[in-house]
Design an enzyme around this catalytic site. Structure first.
Site: not given
Ligand code: ADP
Ligand code: ZN
Length: 216
Positions: A13, A122, A155, A166
């Site tokens: 994404k 990553r 990360r 996740r």
């Molecule tokens: P991923 O690569 O897991 O999609 P992101 O970088 O988008 O990770 O998000 C990392 C973390 O930030 C998530 O695991 C969550 O804890 C928090 N987070 C991000 N966006 C949201 C959301 N819309 N609602 C709740 N928690 C979120």
């Protein structure tokens, strides 16, 4: 164009959103990036967010929805936005309806084994947020960002245990939201079945479909 880019963690994404940003001139709102900034702060909010993110859990809806509203106020131009990492729950999806109209969902379908493979290798630029992979999308110089020369880091939630959590959270809480949109919003679905597919290939495909929908 207002889009949601949707898919499991590690489905690409962030990579696609930033490429579409340069192609289309839209804003990208990446919730994960926003929370990684917030959790660095030694404030009650920062500590709370850190607790969720480091366990692979979702930040609570009230916090997320407020953060989104604040960020949307700062939209820089009228070309629209891509939401990356929002909505992740039905409640967040419903809150979004009150705020903005979504024109398209960009859905990334990627098998679990590719996700695990990608996330565990990553790396992210500490300076500009660009995403690399030490096995599949290498920077020209080890540990250094191609774009800005910044240092690359891993990360803290990109470790096997938290990755598993996740993916589980995605399947249980986030993936069901798609049903909510199926009736009303067009989907562009990209499926990947091997690790060699280049981001550009996916982007070209998405651009073609966006043109068909007259959104690009
Ligand atoms: P991923 O690569 O897991 O999609 P992101 O970088 O988008 O990770 O998000 C990392 C973390 O930030 C998530 O695991 C969550 O804890 C928090 N987070 C991000 N966006 C949201 C959301 N819309 N609602 C709740 N928690 C979120
Ligand atoms: Zn960089």
């Amino acid at each position: 164009m207002n889009a949601i880019i949707f898919g499991a963690p590690g489905s690409g994404k962030g990579t696609y959103a930033s490429r579409l940003q340069s192609r289309l001139g839209v804003d990208v709102i990446a919730m994960g990036d926003i929370f990684r900034e917030i959790l660095k702060e030694d404030t009650p909010l920062g500590r709370k967010v850190k607790g969720y993110v480091e366990k692979g859990l979702l930040v609570s809806d009230d916090i997320v929805i407020n953060v989104l509203k604040e960020r949307l106020k700062k939209i820089s131009n009228g070309k629209g936005f891509i939401l990356d990492g929002y909505p992740r729950t039905i409640k967040q999806a419903k809150a979004l309806e009150e705020i903005a109209k979504i024109d398209v969902i960009l859905l990334q379908m990627v098998p679990d084994w590719i996700i695990i493979e990608r996330l565990s290798s990553r790396r992210i630029c500490r300076n500009c947020g660009a995403v690399y992979n030490i096995r599949y999308l290498k920077p020209k110089v080890d540990g250094v960002c191609d774009k800005c020369g910044g240092p690359l880091y891993q990360r803290s939630d990109d470790n096997p245990e938290v990755i598993k959590k996740r993916i589980q959270v995605y399947q249980e809480q986030t993936s069901p939201i798609l049903q909510h949109y199926k009736k009303n919003v067009p989907f562009i679905v990209s499926s990947i079945t091997d690790l060699e597919t280049k981001p550009e290939t996916v982007i070209e495909e998405i651009m073609k479909e966006l043109k068909k929908l007259k959104l690009a």
